[in-house]
Scaffold this motif. Structure first.
Motif, PDB file in Angstrom:
ATOM      1  N   ALA A   1      -0.100  -1.907 -17.786  1.00 42.34           N
ATOM      2  CA  ALA A   1       0.907  -1.745 -16.730  1.00 42.34           C
ATOM      3  C   ALA A   1       2.154  -2.564 -17.055  1.00 42.34           C
ATOM      4  CB  ALA A   1       0.335  -2.160 -15.377  1.00 42.34           C
TER       5      ALA A   1
ATOM      6  N   LEU B   1       2.733  -2.083 -10.278  1.00 43.17           N
ATOM      7  CA  LEU B   1       3.717  -1.238 -10.965  1.00 43.17           C
ATOM      8  C   LEU B   1       4.092  -0.043 -10.084  1.00 43.17           C
ATOM      9  CD1 LEU B   1       5.415  -0.276 -13.357  1.00 43.17           C
ATOM     10  CD2 LEU B   1       3.360   0.706 -14.368  1.00 43.17           C
ATOM     11  N   TYR B   2       3.079   0.553  -9.473  1.00 43.61           N
ATOM     12  CA  TYR B   2       3.336   1.687  -8.591  1.00 43.61           C
ATOM     13  C   TYR B   2       4.237   1.276  -7.427  1.00 43.61           C
ATOM     14  CZ  TYR B   2       2.325   4.078  -4.207  1.00 43.61           C
ATOM     15  OH  TYR B   2       2.446   4.634  -2.979  1.00 43.61           O
TER      16      TYR B   2
ATOM     17  N   LYS C   1      -1.620  -2.039 -12.322  1.00 42.30           N
ATOM     18  CA  LYS C   1      -1.154  -0.692 -11.998  1.00 42.30           C
ATOM     19  C   LYS C   1      -0.686  -0.570 -10.553  1.00 42.30           C
ATOM     20  CE  LYS C   1      -5.844   1.092 -11.353  1.00 42.30           C
ATOM     21  NZ  LYS C   1      -6.885   1.999 -11.807  1.00 42.30           N
ATOM     22  N   GLU C   2      -1.366  -1.289  -9.624  1.00 38.95           N
ATOM     23  CA  GLU C   2      -0.951  -1.215  -8.219  1.00 38.95           C
ATOM     24  C   GLU C   2       0.462  -1.776  -8.034  1.00 38.95           C
ATOM     25  OE1 GLU C   2      -4.176  -2.108  -8.759  1.00 38.95           O
ATOM     26  OE2 GLU C   2      -5.199  -0.420  -7.754  1.00 38.95           O
TER      27      GLU C   2
END
Lengths: 280, 297
Positions: free
Chosen positions: A243, A267-268, A264-265
């Motif tokens: 990420a 980044l989202y 990833k969280e």
């Protein structure tokens, strides 16, 4: 109190060779979640074996929960307080039935019979392996086996848990199972955790990271600080988590607000905000 | 050499009360030249499948052929038995198998002897020059300096180097198909990147087909041309990584995680932000940047 205090530790397997650990000092706070990273053969596993007293230092001192192991008796005390889980769960199983395997540790250190029962219950509950307590250990999946191995260590009620690449043979789901159990033990029970790992995604969630290069701790800092030290990452053969790599590439292409991305969280969330804000 | 299997099924402990299907009704073709990925949770049957490619598991149900070599059960009965055994050797020469943690299989006193063992195994009475040339070739393929390592004990090398020696011991037989089970497990990040680069190099130069079992979906998205997904002993899907990762539900039901790029794409879609990507990092970044620019007022 410090959980572990290591001063000027030097160790070599063969006196003639270059030392595997070279004048290393390290303090691990009680209740801390420390990740240890570095190349293969940088000395990570040797360090773990020295802390648990499986190896003895050539020079320097290791103080574990206030005890310096000089005599076999003190070593025995340390081993009651430090649990270690290795890479391959098959190497760590002693009994064929799950609950017998978990009972082996406390029986071995001479815990009273009544208390052994309580400890097994605690360990089975904490690791979520209770539903298969009477199963054959050999019939379990890798993630399940590794959780049984952790349960076996917990039954000794250690204050420090060392994971030596304990998730490297597991699939992603097994890895999540094991890491969430460990994180809970760290948060709820205040257990000190030292995790040796090559998975950078596991590193982002710990308190501090020790980066080892050729038998020395090159730097010890928060994951954010370590992952922003590009030069150190390169020298230690490390990479940023996926990420973060993506965030870097996106930043270069002019997308703003991605500085705090770790996984990833995040980044989202950062990307969503960048889209929402772009025309304001 | 194409690998073609039809209705392949396999039970461990067959004809006992512990009999259990590890593989059921698998039909799949892997074409020569592919960089083929195999994914699936622990116990999904992927290892049982690759063991068939080298006849470590013998075909019980259905048919399997590797190039010209037919491994179907009827081929090993009666008169055909002798001929079948002969073919096994051809098969094992053509299909190189690199197991998990292959460095655990190193055994010889020197790197040279260890790698040479593979060559001697498949070539009858080779001359010393032939062996030396083969070992030299295999070690240089995996990026090790022949003169530097040949006399060393394989056990004195680093983890990444040991793994290279183990792979050289397989490559020395000049297989046209190379099968690797989790080749990057236990390697540090730099070692992992180097190993993927090595596999691509082999694919370009000496090995026709590469088949790799991996748990890391980010790697699968990045490196493989096609992927087979196993779950509970059955083949769930064969597709390109981009087709496969479009189906997030199927992946997650099978106990796997989608790559980071697929996760972000799906989450953004829930917010009305749509991109099309093949899930490789560079393409994903390109698509995000395009979307961003197209919305700029």
């Amino acid at each position: 109190m410090d959980a572990i205090k290591i001063e000027n530790l030097t160790f070599s397997y063969d006196q003639a060779e270059k030392p595997v650990l070279d004048n290393l000092s390290l303090t691990v706070k009680s209740g801390e979640f420390l990740a240890v990273v570095g190349r293969n053969a940088s000395g990570k596993s040797t360090l773990a074996r020295l802390i648990t007293g499986l190896l003895t230092p050539n020079e320097g001192t290791i103080e574990v929960l206030g005890i310096v192991a000089k005599k076999p008796k003190e070593l025995f005390e340390i081993r009651k307080k430090v649990g270690i889980v290795f890479q391959n769960p098959d190497n760590q199983m002693v009994a064929s039935i799950v609950e017998d395997d978990v009972a082996f540790g406390p029986e071995n250190i001479g815990v009273r019979r009544e208390e052994i029962g309580e400890r097994i219950e605690f360990a089975l509950n904490a690791t979520g392996v209770k539903p298969f307590r009477t199963s054959m250990a050999s019939k379990l999946s890798g993630g399940q086996k590794q959780r049984v191995a952790i349960a076996g260590v917990l039954a000794i009620k250690p204050q420090i848990l060392i994971l030596d690449e304990s998730t490297s043979m597991l699939d992603p789901r097994g890895r999540d199972e094991v890491m969430s159990v460990v994180k809970e033990l760290n948060k709820k029970e205040g257990m000190t955790v030292i995790a040796i790992t090559h998975y950078m995604d596991e590193v982002t969630e710990c308190d501090r990271v020790a980066v080892m290069i050729e038998g020395k701790i090159q730097r010890i800092a928060t994951p954010e600080e370590i992952f922003s030290d590009e030069e150190l990452l390169f020298r230690a053969g490390l990479e940023k988590p996926n990420a973060m790599k993506l965030a870097d590439k996106l930043k270069k292409r002019g997308i703003k607000g991605l500085d705090g991305v770790t996984d990833k969280e995040s980044l989202y969330k950062a990307l969503l905000e960048a889209f929402n804000k772009q025309n304001q | 050499m194409d690998i073609i299997c039809n209705g392949l099924g396999f039970q461990y402990s067959k004809k006992t009360e512990f009999a259990k299907y590890a593989l059921k009704d698998v039909s799949l073709t892997i074409k020569s030249g592919e960089f083929f990925g195999i994914i699936g949770h622990t116990g999904s049957g992927k290892s049982t499948f690759i063991r068939h490619l080298n006849a470590l598991c013998e075909v019980q149900e259905g048919s399997l052929s590797v190039g010209e070599i037919d491994l179907s059960p009827e081929k090993k009965k009666g008169k055909k038995k002798k001929e079948y055994k002969k073919r096994l050797k051809d098969l094992r020469k053509s299909v190189g198998m690199v197991f998990q943690y292959p460095e655990q299989q190193l055994f010889a006193e020197t790197v040279f002897e260890d790698v040479a063992f593979g060559y001697k195994n498949f070539n009858e009475k080779p001359s010393a020059e032939e062996v030396e040339a083969a070992v030299k070739g295999a070690l240089s393929l995996v990026g090790l300096d022949y003169n530097l390592v040949k006399d060393k004990s394989p056990f004195d090398l680093s983890g990444g180097q040991k793994r290279r020696v183990a792979i050289a011991g397989v490559l020395v037989a000049k297989p046209s198909i190379l099968v690797l089970d989790e080749p990057c497990a236990g390697l540090d990040p730099a070692g992992k990147t180097e190993l993927w680069a090595l596999l691509h190099h082999l694919h370009k130069t000496t090995v026709e087909t590469i088949i790799v079992v991996s748990h890391d979906m980010n790697d699968v998205a990045k490196h493989c041309t096609r992927v087979a997904m196993f779950s509970d002993g059955t083949l769930k899907r064969v597709a390109t990584p981009s087709e496969l990762f479009d189906d997030t539900i199927l992946i997650e039901e099978s106990g796997l995680e989608v790559p980071v790029t697929a996760f972000i794409k799906n989450e953004l879609l829930k917010n009305g932000l749509e991109i099309k990507t093949d899930y490789t990092d560079d393409n994903f970044v390109e698509q995000i940047v395009n979307l961003y620019k197209s919305r700029q007022v």
